[in-house]
Design an enzyme around this catalytic site. Sequence first.
Site, PDB file in Angstrom:
ATOM      1  CB  THR A 268      -0.982   0.058   1.189  1.00  0.00           C
ATOM      2  OG1 THR A 268      -1.560   1.377   1.213  1.00  0.00           O
ATOM      3  CG2 THR A 268      -0.322  -0.191   2.520  1.00  0.00           C
TER       4      THR A 268
ATOM      5  CG  ASP B 104      -2.902   4.976   1.544  1.00  0.00           C
ATOM      6  OD1 ASP B 104      -2.521   5.956   0.883  1.00  0.00           O
ATOM      7  OD2 ASP B 104      -4.009   4.441   1.385  1.00  0.00           O
TER       8      ASP B 104
ATOM      9  CG  MET C 173      -2.892   9.835  -3.865  1.00  0.00           C
ATOM     10  SD  MET C 173      -2.666   8.303  -4.822  1.00  0.00           S
ATOM     11  CE  MET C 173      -3.986   8.437  -6.031  1.00  0.00           C
ATOM     12  N   GLY C 174      -3.069  10.159   0.419  1.00  0.00           N
ATOM     13  CA  GLY C 174      -2.983   9.905   1.861  1.00  0.00           C
ATOM     14  C   GLY C 174      -4.276  10.329   2.507  1.00  0.00           C
TER      15      GLY C 174
ATOM     16  CE1 TYR D  38      -5.743   6.502  -9.126  1.00  0.00           C
ATOM     17  CE2 TYR D  38      -6.450   6.533 -11.410  1.00  0.00           C
ATOM     18  CZ  TYR D  38      -6.705   6.262 -10.082  1.00  0.00           C
ATOM     19  OH  TYR D  38      -7.932   5.752  -9.727  1.00  0.00           O
ATOM     20  CG  LEU D  39       1.344  11.663 -13.297  1.00  0.00           C
ATOM     21  CD1 LEU D  39      -0.048  11.323 -13.779  1.00  0.00           C
ATOM     22  CD2 LEU D  39       1.644  13.139 -13.539  1.00  0.00           C
TER      23      LEU D  39
ATOM     24  NE  ARG E 189      -2.926   4.206  -7.812  1.00  0.00           N
ATOM     25  CZ  ARG E 189      -4.187   3.950  -7.503  1.00  0.00           C
ATOM     26  NH1 ARG E 189      -4.626   4.181  -6.283  1.00  0.00           N
ATOM     27  NH2 ARG E 189      -5.015   3.476  -8.400  1.00  0.00           N
TER      28      ARG E 189
END
Lengths: 420, 420
Positions: free
Chosen positions: A142, A144, A190-191, A297-298, A300
């Site tokens: 993940t 995250d 993200m997060g 998305y770039l 990840r």
Amino acid sequence: MPKQNAFYAQSGGVTAVINASACGVIETARKYSSQIGTVYAGRNGIIGALREDLIDTSKESASAIRGLLTTPAGAFGSCRHKLKSLTENRAEYERLIEVFKAHNIGYFFYNGGGDSADTCLKIAQMGESMDYPIQAIHIPKTIDNDLPLTDNSPGFGSVAKYIAISTREAAMDIASMCETSTKVFILEVMGRHAGWIAAASGLAAEQEGDAPHIILFPEIAFEREKFLARVQRTVQERGYCVIVASEGTQYKDGTFLTESSVVDAFGHQQLGGLAPALAGMVRSELGYKYHWAVADYLQRSARHIASQTDLDQAYAVGKAAVEYAIAGKNSVMPAIIRGEGKEYSWSISEAPLEEIANQEKMMPRDYITDDGFGITEAGREYLAPLIYGEAYPEYRNGMPIYTRLKLEPVAKKLATGFKV
Amino acid sequence: MPKQNAFYAQSGGVTAVINASACGVIETARKYSSQIGTVYAGRNGIIGALREDLIDTSKESASAIRGLLTTPAGAFGSCRHKLKSLTENRAEYERLIEVFKAHNIGYFFYNGGGDSADTCLKIAQMGESMDYPIQAIHIPKTIDNDLPLTDNSPGFGSVAKYIAISTREAAMDIASMCETSTKVFILEVMGRHAGWIAAASGLAAEQEGDAPHIILFPEIAFEREKFLARVQRTVQERGYCVIVASEGTQYKDGTFLTESSVVDAFGHQQLGGLAPALAGMVRSELGYKYHWAVADYLQRSARHIASQTDLDQAYAVGKAAVEYAIAGKNSVMPAIIRGEGKEYSWSISEAPLEEIANQEKMMPRDYITDDGFGITEAGREYLAPLIYGEAYPEYRNGMPIYTRLKLEPVAKKLATGFKV
């Protein structure tokens, strides 16, 4: 016991290195071919099992499987589908057993985050309560970084590297232009609940005063006035201000800065649009010229600048999962254990799934500075080694060579379909 | 004629390789030290000249100057400041001559795009009309790739590479997830009037049907219904749809999809927020789950994945500028000329500034497919070689090593300041 086949699937949001775990699973299973039969991959995660939509990985060449090491995203397709409990949706479990029996599957490898660990645990429990022997091993993944018991989660190190580098590069851009142009730059990362990715941007700073000047964490309640005052002070002192904001940034009462009505399959609210919201505040209250970026998305999928440490760990947990299966283990996850000592080292050790499923590991408060806007030396020490090393893919004509598998379907053996 | 010093400055939006041009200028000037004195860099572009705020590049070590090759953004600071005409603001020109005289500057190297070429031309004209001999050479740089007479502009190739790779990576992410999650992904890229950067995303596709499925160009009037119909058809056929949208995408009447009231120093409207606007359309009309990203400064500062071709050309135009100066040329720009033949080759040739300043090179219509949503084979042939080669920086502890110069100021010689 006759040799049994294995089921492997990818679940939840994909990463730059989840396919390295797949590579670890498949290569290791091939090595132990006297004990494990074919690895069948689920097309689109657990849904592939429910639909009896399996991919025969034995049809892929050794070099194609090796190519997964340098290929981002989920080569077999992933899904967001959370199994309900046995009592809530017994039909799904009965179907899984039907499919596993039909294809002589005795090993279940599930590659995902906290929600997926829960799915994996339910499969193990199903095996016991419904008297179908299956060994369920969870393979951590993940971006995250919120899985418990493991020092870090594969996939996170590469996002961390991408965000740290991008922050440094963009900050140099603003620094060049701030005299007559942009003064404030906001990067949304993200997060949802844990600020690990935002924290990683702190690795961009080498010296006191370096960007990022403000990091916004979901763990720290957002205070508009305090934020704007810090932006203003930073611009006055440094000429510009670089802000990295976690998408999960929220007010004290738990409302996000931008609420959206879209909800994903796990019931999580789909976030986004924080950067323009912050930019709007900066413009209306301070009047500074701003720019903002949303990595989405770039970040990840950025295999082109994956962390070598992350890649090695992603492979290692895939390999360990198969070794655990062969050793007869069940309902466990290979966890990454950080070594003692100043030099970074790590090893793999088993962790029980009961203690992992549906748990979120938050950032320790002492990784965040007292003012809530940066990372401490303790945070930096934790994060830094996770981005060590550059695992570059090969290129042809200026573009990275990413593997496309044949993805040959396994012939269906069941007369009935199953609606997911 | 006694040996004169040179002025070098960076102008307009910075790039991943503009410092490579600075490196080319400074290293070449050092090589011809019997003919050219010190290279003084303007701090923050032409503003540094107006303020007599000069940086003594002779104080930087050879290795620091070499380090510029792998350092993104503008090492000396850039600016958005357009000189008015001689009749409109004679004071600025008089000030420039005063500063150039004080520091014995006989060469003016200006590193920028179309607006900066105009500044450079005005300096040359000023030299003639105000009887101050100065050779003004423009060094091309713009991610927008819209300078005329040159086959391409340094800075563009690296953005093109970054966008093509990012599009491919993100597309693999969506492809993995689309069965149960995101169906539509929108990446917003730079390009106000010309769609070169958006076009570069087309290099992500290898096979028919590969992403990006829709490219939105400023050159093609946006038609909402046609766009939505194509999104829907693509999702139905492929399971997902990847859209790359130029920030300059506009309706037939010239209005942008999102208008903003912010205007930059050159009078251009500051754009942004197109991706969420398109996402809103997709959600309200088609109901698909979407994600969007805005690359913004990340794309133009992404030195970590710069194009080797771009880097080589950026250095070459800096080097050629100094050689032109030594050869007595004035009011010219080193242009990149593409060689004939199937194998990509390029050379440098001089182009007159009169034909460059304030001109924008649009994409040839035949680079865009008839339906307006993609690039043709001709477009691909033009774009592909510009991203050849990976010019990686060195890394330490997982982070790229970017040079920090000393930036020692030159002692001021003038009693008066100048308000810019």
